[in-house]
Design a protein around this motif. Structure first.
Motif, PDB file in Angstrom:
ATOM      1  N   ASN A 165       0.792  -1.236   0.000  1.00  0.00           N
ATOM      2  CA  ASN A 165       0.000   0.000   0.000  1.00  0.00           C
ATOM      3  C   ASN A 165       0.819   1.278   0.000  1.00  0.00           C
ATOM      4  O   ASN A 165       0.268   2.368  -0.169  1.00  0.00           O
ATOM      5  N   ILE A 166       2.132   1.152   0.219  1.00  0.00           N
ATOM      6  CA  ILE A 166       2.993   2.333   0.363  1.00  0.00           C
ATOM      7  C   ILE A 166       4.224   2.197  -0.528  1.00  0.00           C
ATOM      8  O   ILE A 166       4.788   1.106  -0.654  1.00  0.00           O
ATOM      9  N   ALA A 167       4.661   3.312  -1.125  1.00  0.00           N
ATOM     10  CA  ALA A 167       5.941   3.363  -1.830  1.00  0.00           C
ATOM     11  C   ALA A 167       6.996   3.864  -0.849  1.00  0.00           C
ATOM     12  O   ALA A 167       6.715   4.754  -0.041  1.00  0.00           O
ATOM     13  N   PHE A 168       8.185   3.290  -0.879  1.00  0.00           N
ATOM     14  CA  PHE A 168       9.248   3.654   0.058  1.00  0.00           C
ATOM     15  C   PHE A 168      10.474   4.215  -0.649  1.00  0.00           C
ATOM     16  O   PHE A 168      10.802   3.826  -1.762  1.00  0.00           O
ATOM     17  N   THR A 169      11.164   5.126   0.051  1.00  0.00           N
ATOM     18  CA  THR A 169      12.511   5.506  -0.360  1.00  0.00           C
ATOM     19  C   THR A 169      13.437   4.340  -0.060  1.00  0.00           C
ATOM     20  O   THR A 169      13.038   3.361   0.571  1.00  0.00           O
ATOM     21  N   LYS A 170      14.684   4.461  -0.485  1.00  0.00           N
ATOM     22  CA  LYS A 170      15.682   3.465  -0.101  1.00  0.00           C
ATOM     23  C   LYS A 170      15.865   3.541   1.420  1.00  0.00           C
ATOM     24  O   LYS A 170      15.675   4.609   2.024  1.00  0.00           O
ATOM     25  N   PRO A 171      16.234   2.432   2.071  1.00  0.00           N
ATOM     26  CA  PRO A 171      16.441   2.458   3.528  1.00  0.00           C
ATOM     27  C   PRO A 171      17.502   3.481   3.919  1.00  0.00           C
ATOM     28  O   PRO A 171      18.513   3.630   3.240  1.00  0.00           O
ATOM     29  N   TYR A 172      17.248   4.203   5.008  1.00  0.00           N
ATOM     30  CA  TYR A 172      18.243   5.181   5.477  1.00  0.00           C
ATOM     31  C   TYR A 172      18.780   4.829   6.862  1.00  0.00           C
ATOM     32  O   TYR A 172      19.701   5.481   7.349  1.00  0.00           O
ATOM     33  N   MET A 173      18.214   3.793   7.498  1.00  0.00           N
ATOM     34  CA  MET A 173      18.684   3.392   8.823  1.00  0.00           C
ATOM     35  C   MET A 173      18.276   1.952   9.119  1.00  0.00           C
ATOM     36  O   MET A 173      17.217   1.509   8.686  1.00  0.00           O
ATOM     37  N   GLU A 174      19.154   1.234   9.832  1.00  0.00           N
ATOM     38  CA  GLU A 174      18.842  -0.142  10.233  1.00  0.00           C
ATOM     39  C   GLU A 174      18.499  -0.163  11.725  1.00  0.00           C
ATOM     40  O   GLU A 174      19.056   0.605  12.508  1.00  0.00           O
ATOM     41  N   ASN A 175      17.602  -1.044  12.088  1.00  0.00           N
ATOM     42  CA  ASN A 175      17.111  -1.080  13.460  1.00  0.00           C
ATOM     43  C   ASN A 175      16.781  -2.522  13.848  1.00  0.00           C
ATOM     44  O   ASN A 175      16.455  -3.342  13.000  1.00  0.00           O
ATOM     45  N   ARG A 176      16.872  -2.832  15.137  1.00  0.00           N
ATOM     46  CA  ARG A 176      16.471  -4.157  15.632  1.00  0.00           C
ATOM     47  C   ARG A 176      15.291  -4.008  16.570  1.00  0.00           C
ATOM     48  O   ARG A 176      15.081  -2.953  17.157  1.00  0.00           O
ATOM     49  N   GLN A 177      14.539  -5.087  16.717  1.00  0.00           N
ATOM     50  CA  GLN A 177      13.437  -5.129  17.678  1.00  0.00           C
ATOM     51  C   GLN A 177      13.950  -5.776  18.960  1.00  0.00           C
ATOM     52  O   GLN A 177      14.069  -6.994  19.058  1.00  0.00           O
ATOM     53  N   ILE A 178      14.298  -4.944  19.943  1.00  0.00           N
ATOM     54  CA  ILE A 178      14.924  -5.435  21.167  1.00  0.00           C
ATOM     55  C   ILE A 178      13.883  -5.761  22.242  1.00  0.00           C
ATOM     56  O   ILE A 178      12.737  -5.317  22.174  1.00  0.00           O
ATOM     57  N   ILE A 179      14.317  -6.538  23.211  1.00  0.00           N
ATOM     58  CA  ILE A 179      13.470  -6.910  24.350  1.00  0.00           C
ATOM     59  C   ILE A 179      13.998  -6.188  25.578  1.00  0.00           C
ATOM     60  O   ILE A 179      15.143  -6.383  25.987  1.00  0.00           O
ATOM     61  N   VAL A 180      13.149  -5.339  26.160  1.00  0.00           N
ATOM     62  CA  VAL A 180      13.531  -4.559  27.343  1.00  0.00           C
ATOM     63  C   VAL A 180      12.821  -5.123  28.570  1.00  0.00           C
ATOM     64  O   VAL A 180      11.616  -5.402  28.536  1.00  0.00           O
ATOM     65  N   VAL A 181      13.571  -5.314  29.637  1.00  0.00           N
ATOM     66  CA  VAL A 181      12.999  -5.786  30.906  1.00  0.00           C
ATOM     67  C   VAL A 181      13.503  -4.874  32.024  1.00  0.00           C
ATOM     68  O   VAL A 181      14.414  -4.067  31.817  1.00  0.00           O
ATOM     69  N   ASN A 182      12.922  -5.000  33.198  1.00  0.00           N
ATOM     70  CA  ASN A 182      13.435  -4.259  34.350  1.00  0.00           C
ATOM     71  C   ASN A 182      14.804  -4.803  34.731  1.00  0.00           C
ATOM     72  O   ASN A 182      15.102  -5.993  34.528  1.00  0.00           O
ATOM     73  N   ALA A 183      15.635  -3.938  35.297  1.00  0.00           N
ATOM     74  CA  ALA A 183      17.013  -4.314  35.603  1.00  0.00           C
ATOM     75  C   ALA A 183      17.113  -5.526  36.521  1.00  0.00           C
ATOM     76  O   ALA A 183      18.038  -6.330  36.399  1.00  0.00           O
ATOM     77  N   ASN A 184      16.154  -5.686  37.429  1.00  0.00           N
ATOM     78  CA  ASN A 184      16.201  -6.807  38.379  1.00  0.00           C
ATOM     79  C   ASN A 184      15.377  -8.006  37.919  1.00  0.00           C
ATOM     80  O   ASN A 184      15.095  -8.916  38.696  1.00  0.00           O
ATOM     81  N   SER A 185      14.976  -8.013  36.646  1.00  0.00           N
ATOM     82  CA  SER A 185      14.114  -9.081  36.128  1.00  0.00           C
ATOM     83  C   SER A 185      14.862 -10.417  36.026  1.00  0.00           C
ATOM     84  O   SER A 185      16.050 -10.453  35.649  1.00  0.00           O
ATOM     85  N   PRO A 186      14.174 -11.528  36.325  1.00  0.00           N
ATOM     86  CA  PRO A 186      14.788 -12.852  36.156  1.00  0.00           C
ATOM     87  C   PRO A 186      14.794 -13.289  34.690  1.00  0.00           C
ATOM     88  O   PRO A 186      15.411 -14.297  34.344  1.00  0.00           O
ATOM     89  N   ILE A 187      14.124 -12.537  33.831  1.00  0.00           N
ATOM     90  CA  ILE A 187      14.071 -12.879  32.402  1.00  0.00           C
ATOM     91  C   ILE A 187      15.414 -12.556  31.755  1.00  0.00           C
ATOM     92  O   ILE A 187      15.881 -11.416  31.781  1.00  0.00           O
ATOM     93  N   LYS A 188      16.037 -13.588  31.172  1.00  0.00           N
ATOM     94  CA  LYS A 188      17.363 -13.416  30.582  1.00  0.00           C
ATOM     95  C   LYS A 188      17.405 -13.759  29.090  1.00  0.00           C
ATOM     96  O   LYS A 188      18.417 -13.513  28.431  1.00  0.00           O
ATOM     97  N   SER A 189      16.329 -14.358  28.567  1.00  0.00           N
ATOM     98  CA  SER A 189      16.312 -14.755  27.161  1.00  0.00           C
ATOM     99  C   SER A 189      14.887 -14.720  26.629  1.00  0.00           C
ATOM    100  O   SER A 189      13.918 -14.589  27.388  1.00  0.00           O
ATOM    101  N   LYS A 190      14.748 -14.870  25.337  1.00  0.00           N
ATOM    102  CA  LYS A 190      13.425 -14.901  24.698  1.00  0.00           C
ATOM    103  C   LYS A 190      12.602 -16.067  25.234  1.00  0.00           C
ATOM    104  O   LYS A 190      11.382 -15.944  25.434  1.00  0.00           O
ATOM    105  N   ALA A 191      13.261 -17.185  25.500  1.00  0.00           N
ATOM    106  CA  ALA A 191      12.566 -18.371  26.021  1.00  0.00           C
ATOM    107  C   ALA A 191      11.917 -18.099  27.378  1.00  0.00           C
ATOM    108  O   ALA A 191      10.877 -18.680  27.716  1.00  0.00           O
ATOM    109  N   ASP A 192      12.526 -17.191  28.144  1.00  0.00           N
ATOM    110  CA  ASP A 192      11.998 -16.861  29.480  1.00  0.00           C
ATOM    111  C   ASP A 192      10.705 -16.046  29.426  1.00  0.00           C
ATOM    112  O   ASP A 192      10.081 -15.809  30.462  1.00  0.00           O
ATOM    113  N   LEU A 193      10.298 -15.633  28.239  1.00  0.00           N
ATOM    114  CA  LEU A 193       9.062 -14.862  28.093  1.00  0.00           C
ATOM    115  C   LEU A 193       7.820 -15.753  28.124  1.00  0.00           C
ATOM    116  O   LEU A 193       6.699 -15.249  28.138  1.00  0.00           O
TER     117      LEU A 193
END
Length: 254
Positions: free
Chosen positions: A103-131
């Protein structure tokens, strides 16, 4: 002589009417954005819309000889806003996906990005599997939703995928303990985390990488070509790198 003067006046009037009805070149570009998406586009303490993409759009519009207007929109309805001609471009950390290309026309990519997982600093979650069995937050209408849904196994393991109007609300719920994790664009996530040292942690696992582009209507090929040309010029002459360094401390333009 009178007939000649009359004929000339008629031709002049017709010419003016044609110019007024669309014969004139477009003088303004309306940028649709989510005004709560720092550091790409957001409101500062004085309620001004600022950000990396905002500065890029301002420079591009100047080189195009056009005025620029920034119009906050419901990001979940961005394609309708664009194709309904309420905005001319979508320029606010817009991820290029095959689905959106329909549905949309795009320019060439101008930046690369990742989809990161953010947790609280004291969270026991350490990996994607822990979700597994956890409540995970995302911004509704964002590419984070698509990235998570693409990983069917991980999504199925969640207790709930909770959608928010913006990333700020999701991160606030994470801090309050109403969420176990937030999946967010790396650029946005790192920007927030840097402002609150010691409060959050980023997992080594992620939900994939992606590229940002400027979105336009498919029938707006002339504007697309002109915009791509000035973006290429901005990269070549170092202007894009300068804007990137102001916002990220480094040249991360693709």
């Amino acid at each position: 002589m009178r007939k000649l003067v009359k004929s000339l006046l008629v031709l002049l009037l017709v010419g003016l009417l044609v110019a007024g009805c669309g014969g004139a070149t477009k003088k303004k570009i309306v940028v649709g954005l989510d005004d709560n998406f720092p550091p790409m586009g957001f409101r500062d303490d004085k309620n001004n819309i600022v950000g990396f993409d905002v500065d890029m759009a301002k420079e591009a519009a100047k080189r195009l000889g056009m005025e620029v207007e920034f119009k906050p929109i419901d990001w979940n309805s961005k394609e309708a806003e664009l194709n309904g001609k309420r905005v001319d471009v979508l320029w606010n950390g817009l991820t290029i996906t095959e689905k959106r290309k329909e549905n949309i026309a795009f320019t060439k990519p101008y930046m690369e990005n990742r989809q990161i997982i953010v947790v609280n600093a004291n969270s026991p979650i350490k990996s994607k599997a822990d979700l597994a069995g956890k409540v995970v937050g995302v911004q509704d209408g964002s590419s984070s939703v698509e990235a998570v849904e693409k990983d069917a196994a991980a999504l199925k393991s969640f207790k709930e995928l909770k959608k928010y109007p913006d990333n700020v609300a999701a991160l606030m719920d994470l801090k309050a303990g109403r969420l176990d994790a937030v999946v967010v664009d790396e650029i946005v996530g790192r920007y927030y985390i840097a402002k609150k040292p010691g409060e959050y942690a980023i997992l080594a696992d992620n939900f994939g990488s992606e590229e940002y582009g400027v979105g336009l209507r498919k029938d707006d090929k002339e504007l697309l070509d002109k915009l791509q040309k000035v973006l290429d010029e901005m990269k070549k002459d170092g202007t894009a790198a300068k804007i990137s360094k102001q916002w990220f401390g480094a040249d991360i333009v693709k």
